[in-house]
Design an enzyme around this catalytic site. Structure first.
Site, short mmCIF file in Angstrom:
data_model
loop_
_atom_site.label_atom_id
_atom_site.label_comp_id
_atom_site.label_asym_id
_atom_site.label_seq_id
_atom_site.Cartn_x
_atom_site.Cartn_y
_atom_site.Cartn_z
N THR A 364 -23.42 27.84 -97.28
CA THR A 364 -22.68 26.46 -96.83
C THR A 364 -23.24 26.20 -95.68
OG1 THR A 364 -20.42 25.78 -95.88
CG2 THR A 364 -20.91 28.02 -95.17
N HIS A 416 -16.77 44.23 -95.29
CA HIS A 416 -17.28 45.53 -94.91
C HIS A 416 -16.71 46.40 -95.75
CE1 HIS A 416 -19.42 47.83 -91.76
NE2 HIS A 416 -18.62 47.41 -90.77
#
Length: 445
Positions: A364, A416
């Site tokens: 993006t 994560h």
């Protein structure tokens, strides 16, 4: 013998799509339409579908107005067959014709009240009942929805109005500039209308009728906006998101664009931008650190030996994220052409369902809007997203000397649960090295 009446119905949009929203009518009651002419646009949570006229004739009645929710099979309008149509539409013996949809839709997961249901906002009902609209039963043959003269159209657009709100007093119900002026002076109370949004959205002005300059506007969320909201909340709630940052010296890329930009545009008829460099850098990084492109599926991690890169592009009705398939096989020119095509079609609402599905990683670019730094949110079920930002000349220390360099902050947000910090930082460093020395990508080192 009265002319046959053909119903324009909401077309099927696939097994999982049953509900849509009328985005815009491209024809008004009384207009003569041609077979296969696009007369109405329907919107789901990711795409816009065009519904064409099943026959030539006169659009005698619009049954469902802009902003209203519809289901597959609902009758949108009636067309009286024949060139120019007849005087009025018959009530019986209606024929049903097939409706062509030029674009597939994605599942609509919105929680909008059903059309005609009992959960509608009473304020909306009150405003709709007291003001003209393009909704059901408007039937204003010589008023709302009539032919619009150019000067009136310009004034409508200038004030964010829809022609279906204004009663036309010209010949044949034509909407004149004076009609719009009178509406602005006397009738624009209790309503908010945008040219590209639901026509009957109400506006309240406070408990005592409101003070000047303190209006409060209410407008139903579009399916696209609802889907964006749901996806972002889901990503925040269901993933362990962490963002790592770095900065990139854009000197080498800017020099390459200056050196080869003219020849590139002459050969491929498109400008050499930054997109191809970053897509190439991301592909290189994914091939070296495949964990960042992995996804969770139940108790398993899924790894991909190809790079389908999602690119976020802003459209007229919200953010869309089409996918560049097998980006690892594409040249700089092919990537630039693909991204430019996505950007053009996103503004027109022409991105297809198949182009929005899948993707192993997202890029993006908030820099085109001036963003200096941000923390992007991953696009589920992906595990990583790269945020590009504005290029700013800043003083940097190079070989012991302070020099001015064009710098860009980049951000990598990752899940994560899938990606450890070491892999994330290494991935972002690999992108930094590739952009600062593009030759590395060509030599694959």
């Amino acid at each position: 013998m009265p002319a046959a009446v053909v119903e324009v119905k909401v077309p099927s949009a696939g097994e999982s799509v049953t509900e849509m929203q009328v985005a815009a009518w491209n024809a008004a009651e009384g207009d003569t339409v041609e077979r296969d002419q696009v007369i109405v646009e329907l919107e789901t949570d990711k795409a816009t579908s065009e519904v064409t006229a099943p026959t030539s004739g006169r659009l005698t009645k619009i049954l469902i107005g802009e902003g209203e929710t519809v289901e597959v099979g609902d009758v949108l309008a009636q067309i009286e067959e024949g060139e120019g149509g007849g005087e009025s539409a018959g009530d019986g013996g209606a024929e049903t014709a097939g409706v062509a949809s030029t674009e597939q839709k994605t599942p609509n997961q919105s929680a909008s009240p059903q059309r005609g249901g009992t959960t509608a906002d009473p304020r909306r009902e009150e405003a709709t009942a007291s003001a003209p609209s393009a909704g059901k039963g408007s039937g204003a043959g010589k008023g709302a929805g009539g032919h619009v003269m150019p000067a009136a159209k310009a004034l409508l657009d200038q004030n964010g109005l829809n022609a279906s709100q204004v009663s036309g007093t010209g010949p044949g119900g034509r909407v004149l500039k004076e009609d719009v002026q009178n509406y602005l002076k006397n009738g624009k109370k209790g309503e908010l209308v945008r040219a590209d949004a639901p026509a009957a959205a109400p506006m309240t002005t406070g408990p005592e009728g409101g003070e000047p300059g303190r209006a409060v506007k209410r407008q139903r969320m579009t399916p696209i906006r609802k889907k964006i909201a749901a996806s972002l909340v889901s990503a925040q709630q269901n993933a362990a998101l962490l963002t790592t940052f770095n900065e990139i010296d854009m000197t080498a890329v800017k020099e390459a664009r200056a050196k080869y930009g003219e020849a590139f545009q002459k050969k491929y008829d498109i400008k050499l931008g930054f997109s191809s460099f970053f897509v190439k850098a991301v592909v290189d990084a994914l091939q070296n650190i495949p964990q960042v492109g992995a996804q969770i599926d139940g108790d398993e991690l899924v790894y991909y030996d190809y790079c389908d890169i999602s690119v976020a592009v802003g459209g007229g009705k919200g953010l869309t994220v089409p996918v560049i398939r097998n980006a690892e096989t594409l040249s700089f020119a092919e990537i630039e052409q693909t991204v430019a095509d996505f950007g053009r079609r996103a503004k027109e609402g022409k991105i297809g369902l198949d182009e929005l599905q899948g993707g192993t990683f997202t890029i993006t670019n908030g820099g085109i809007y001036g963003s200096l730094l941000s923390t992007p949110i991953v696009n589920p079920p992906q595990s990583g997203i790269l945020g590009m930002h504005n290029i700013v000349d800043r003083p940097m220390v190079v070989n012991g000397e302070i020099v001015i360099r064009p710098m860009m902050y980049v951000a990598l947000t990752y899940d994560h649960r899938v990606v450890d910090g070491r892999e994330a930082v290494t991935f972002l460093m690999r992108i930094k090295e590739s952009i600062e020395d593009p030759g590395r990508m060509l030599m694959e080192v």
